[in-house]
Enzyme design. Sequence first.
Site, PDB file in Angstrom:
ATOM      1  CE1 TYR A 144       3.516  -7.488   3.575  1.00 13.70           C
ATOM      2  CE2 TYR A 144       5.865  -7.122   3.425  1.00 13.70           C
ATOM      3  CZ  TYR A 144       4.577  -6.819   3.031  1.00 13.70           C
ATOM      4  OH  TYR A 144       4.368  -5.841   2.090  1.00 13.70           O
ATOM      5  CE  LYS A 194      -7.675   3.490   7.663  1.00 16.88           C
ATOM      6  NZ  LYS A 194      -7.942   4.843   7.134  1.00 16.88           N
ATOM      7  CG  ASP A 227      -6.243   6.855   4.950  1.00 15.92           C
ATOM      8  OD1 ASP A 227      -5.580   7.031   5.992  1.00 15.92           O
ATOM      9  OD2 ASP A 227      -7.491   6.901   4.929  1.00 15.92           O
ATOM     10  CG  ASP A 251       6.527  -3.645   0.650  1.00 17.55           C
ATOM     11  OD1 ASP A 251       7.273  -3.089  -0.176  1.00 17.55           O
ATOM     12  OD2 ASP A 251       6.190  -4.838   0.546  1.00 17.55           O
ATOM     13  CG  ASP A 255       7.235   0.373  -4.039  1.00 16.85           C
ATOM     14  OD1 ASP A 255       8.286   0.263  -3.380  1.00 16.85           O
ATOM     15  OD2 ASP A 255       6.820  -0.499  -4.811  1.00 16.85           O
TER      16      ASP A 255
END
Length: 380
Positions: A144, A194, A227, A251, A255
């Site tokens: 970001y 990851k 994942d 982020d 959600d």
Amino acid sequence: MTAAPRKRVLILPGDGIGPEILAQTRRVVDWFVARRALPADLYEEPFGIPAYRAHGSFLRDETWDEIEAADAILFGAIGSPEYDTIPGAAEGAGLMRMRTELGLFINLRPVRAAAPLHAVSPLKAEVLRQTDLVIVRELTGGIYTGKPRGIETVDGVRRGVNTMIYSEPEIERITRAAFDLARTRRKRVCSVDKSNVLEVSRLWREVVQRLRDTAYSDVELTHLFVDNAAMQLVRAPAQFDVLLTENLFGDILSDIGAAAAGSIGMLPSASMTGMDADGPARHRALYEPIHGSAPDIAGKGIANPCGAILSFAMCLRHSFLRPDDAALLEAATIATIENGARTADIARPGQPTLSTAEMGSAILRELDAMADGWPAAARA
């Protein structure tokens, strides 16, 4: 015994449904000032599109002065289709500025599966039972904020560039925050990365593991690829205690966590500074629901204010250091829902729904009913 110092609380309603939900949050703040002697001085400033309409600036210098002076900020939402119509407008720039310039690198996103909302979650009740986790998201680094970034043309071909970058000190400080939090809970941290693909993640995993081994051997540490973590959040969310992530992954995963909470409208968050070696520095924090501006329902009076109100509960806990008051507000919010008060996003088919303001009133009535039997707040 001296009185607790007063704190400056700045309200920034922002865009979309922000003004609607923060109007209800302010009613709750006023209740705690009046009924629980909360030492808060409230200020309010326009932010985003409303500020641009009124003053020709999304974030005025006067507003920034108030932001820097505040001990705690109650934030509504950022985002509107109007940004696309204003030359030079950068949606989210003001929020990113607050995060980076105020040093709000710790983002806490609790996810609880309250029993009254099991029926409206897409997950089965047996999957949801005992789900109580906190996502600790690094908030000021990663893709970001990394540079270089932008859209460029190379050999006649346009391409977008963003850079994911983390230094060892950035990883270490957010990891310490996660381990310190875990020590107050069930002493389990799952770090998400990851590392099978990304060099940044390989460094992340190395630093997290090293810090655990050298300074937090009492905390259980596991690692998951992002994942797999996403799948596990919907398969068995109760397995997690503290979930440690970098900026982008946090982020997205928070959600996904909304599925366990029943609605994204239920999820609060806190963005905070760190600690000095001698203890808390001037503690600065921003509290906001994670749901965004929801322009499709803005102005209709149907938004769920619970995420914003529960964000204020986090403010009571972390900025005012009043855990009893925080627990009172959390209990009153859940009891309100358990008693049948629902906004449209958390209602079952055919169940009556309340407006945003009606939901705020229902929570205030529950606070009135519970307050006399609740422990007095410490004021030392």
